[in-house]
Write an enzyme that holds these catalytic residues in place. Structure first.
Site, short mmCIF file in Angstrom:
data_model
loop_
_atom_site.label_atom_id
_atom_site.label_comp_id
_atom_site.label_asym_id
_atom_site.label_seq_id
_atom_site.Cartn_x
_atom_site.Cartn_y
_atom_site.Cartn_z
N LYS B 78 0.85 -1.19 0.00
CA LYS B 78 0.00 0.00 0.00
C LYS B 78 0.88 1.24 0.00
CE LYS B 78 -3.85 2.01 2.66
NZ LYS B 78 -4.71 1.82 3.86
N SER B 153 -9.64 1.89 2.98
CA SER B 153 -8.76 2.64 2.11
C SER B 153 -7.74 1.78 1.36
CB SER B 153 -8.03 3.71 2.91
OG SER B 153 -7.16 3.11 3.85
N SER B 177 -9.81 -0.38 7.20
CA SER B 177 -9.22 -0.19 5.87
C SER B 177 -8.52 -1.41 5.28
CB SER B 177 -8.24 0.98 5.89
OG SER B 177 -8.93 2.20 5.84
#
Lengths: 101, 491
Positions: B78, B153, B177
């Protein structure tokens, strides 16, 4: 019901160091008011005698072992991402007026 | 055998047995990324050259008889985790050209163990969002239906795992997330206990809530990844030096006698019927395998959302103060220094980030601090205590991950509160600092994946991983793949 005025939004934006457009100010006044209304539910909860939780951990005040010198980031690496640099330091606008000038 | 379909543990078996090389594996994934990323936007940055160099090094290490759980395995990261020498944007225009001088500890541990980094995945800007629509760069599409969001996210990481663009991925979880996008993309998502994995090098959002987690093809892969990234770190004083068991070795498939609590507050009106039904069926399956199921109550669940949005935004407003245009990132010159700060941040931050900074600044400002921030911290104590009481009677708490399956791109973009509600079943875990895992447990009528959440006590990752693995031994929801190549290739 919470209702933030555009003036209050202006004040918060200054504290937060954000420049906002007129459109953003109007929109945030409305949207933040709605979220704060939602948060008003918290006022109804009995928290008498309940301590606040800032961290879930039971460890506090973790100290490092006696400080020992080690490798650190080279100056050139530290400056690589600088928006403005003279090669030895970050360049920024003056914070205070220089009275000698 | 299609290399990109392999799980992490299958890829490792193949590498160990010299059925294929790490370079072959990396090339297979990079080729697939270049075929499909245009349609999915899962990656912000693809790390072609370095990945192949890492794969060559891994092949040498394998040839020398070395063995680690991730040696030569292609992983996605990420883009909120710092990577030395590789651009790290946090999904924000303010960091569009930022290249870290150091690795996050979780990244450094994978690097040392010989993982291959395929690239950096898309996210909601600074991990603030539940759909990945708040990225400053691109909207990620759900591989199961391109008109829908992947969740957020960590939406890029979830989509990348679901679409076989990597073996496994790192994500981060502040209010759901990792688990929510895992659920919406039909993959396994592990949110670790606060303190289990170092946060060093994770670009901070809510420091008392942030955690580094894993998106994977199954619970076994999540266990393997946690075994590599977990454990104390002198660079993060909130990481806990608790002994990290060999998570993968503990997966014995046995849930006999495991006590599962089902909180009634997590089965509420507004939840999609198919979601509640699939989750209940998943719990029944665990009961059939020998678990003991009982109903429990977590009464403060309903107020967790405002508690979260007061605490997370307050912490965000402080954490994001560092983006001032002085040492790194965007700078927009103004009349004086304060004006430069304001213009820089006004131009560099996106809409949701500004909204959260404003909300957090308000909650911390004179006159409102006690009413909003401190009160939220007190209610947080109540939520944490309720979990502690519940875990005196049960080992695992089972709930839905998200009230709905993947929603349409744009559907909730203009209504912050509707978007925030996507996290009502996940954010309590962060407030209490415990661990949780999302496992695929079904599909709705539209063919969209549904996730079952298993929550465990602090530092009980071994318990939830064992339950998730046992469930996956008897179900095949997690092995289903979206029909990608037929639909999108070449578009």
């Amino acid at each position: 019901m919470a209702h933030l005025t555009v003036e209050e939004v202006d004040h918060i934006a200054l504290l937060a160091r954000l420049s906002l457009t007129g459109e953003e100010k109007a929109r945030y006044a409305q949207q933040l008011s709605a979220v704060l209304d939602y948060a008003a539910e918290l006022a109804a909860i009995d928290v008498e005698g309940i301590p606040p939780t800032a961290t879930v951990l039971s460890v506090h005040n973790v100290m490092r072992a006696p400080d020992a010198a080690g490798d650190s980031i080279a100056r050139d690496d530290a400056l690589k991402n600088a928006p403005r640099s003279d090669g030895a330091s970050f360049e920024v606008q003056a914070t205070f007026d220089n009275k000698d000038e | 055998m299609k290399l990109s379909s392999l799980t992490l543990h299958e890829a490792r078996e193949g590498l160990r047995a010299r059925q294929f090389s790490s370079v072959e594996l990396a090339r297979a994934f990079l080729t697939r990324i270049h075929e499909l990323n245009g349609a999915l936007n899962a990656f912000i940055t693809v790390n072609d050259e370095e990945a192949l160099a890492q794969a060559r090094t891994a092949d040498e290490r394998i040839a020398n008889g070395e063995d680690t759980p991730v040696l030569g395995a292609p992983i996605a990261l990420k883009d909120v985790l710092s990577t030395r020498g590789l651009r790290t944007t946090a999904g924000s225009r303010i960091l569009e050209n930022y290249v870290p001088a150091w690795d996050a500890t979780s990244v450094a541990r994978l690097r040392a163990a010989g993982a291959v980094f395929l690239g950096k995945t898309n996210l909601d800007e600074f991990a603030m969002g539940s759909s990945t629509e708040n990225s400053g760069f691109q909207v990620t599409h759900n591989p199961w239906d391109r008109t829908r969001v992947p969740g957020g996210s960590s939406g890029g990481s979830a989509a990348a795992v679901a679409a076989d663009l990597c073996c496994a991925a790192l994500g981060t979880d502040t209010g759901g997330s990792v688990r929510q996008p895992a659920s919406l993309c039909g993959v396994t998502g592990l949110k670790n206990t606060y303190g289990r994995v170092s946060r060093y090098g994770l670009i901070a959002y809510g420091s008392s809530l942030d955690s580094v987690g894993v998106l994977a093809k199954d619970a076994r892969d999540a266990a393997i990844m946690l075994g590599v990234i977990g454990g104390g770190d002198p660079l993060d004083s909130t990481s806990v030096d608790a002994p990290a068991p060999d998570y993968a070795a503990g997966l014995d498939g046995n849930v006999r006698g495991l006590r599962i609590g089902v909180p009634r507050e997590y089965f509420i009106p507004g939840t999609q019927t198919e979601v509640a039904d699939a989750v209940r069926a998943g719990i029944e399956q665990l009961r059939a395998l020998g678990a003991v199921v009982q109903e429990i109550s977590l009464p403060s669940t309903g107020v967790a959302l405002p508690v979260y949005y007061m605490i997370a935004t307050a912490e965000a407003s402080a954490n994001l103060a560092r983006f001032d245009g002085v040492r790194y990132g965007l700078r927009v010159q103004g009349a004086d220094l304060i004006d430069t700060y304001r213009r820089t941040r006004g131009a560099g931050f996106g809409d949701e980030v500004k909204r959260r900074i404003m909300l957090g600044t308000y909650a911390l400002s004179a006159g409102y601090y006690d009413a909003y921030y401190i009160r939220a911290q007190k209610v947080r104590t109540l939520i944490k205590q309720e979990f502690e009481r519940a875990f005196a009677d049960v080992d695992v708490i089972a709930t839905p991950v998200s009230p709905t399956t993947a929603f349409k791109i744009g559907e909730k973009a203009d209504d912050p509160i509707q978007m925030y509600l996507a996290d009502i079943f996940t954010l309590t875990c962060n407030l209490a600092g415990i661990c949780g895992i999302s496992v695929p447990c079904g599909f709705d009528a539209a063919g969209l994946p549904i996730g079952l959440q298993l929550l465990g006590k602090a530092f009980d990752e071994n318990v939830i991983l064992r339950a998730a693995d046992a469930y996956q031994r008897h179900t095949n929801w997690h092995t289903r793949k979206p029909m990608l190549s037929l639909t999108y290739q070449g578009c």
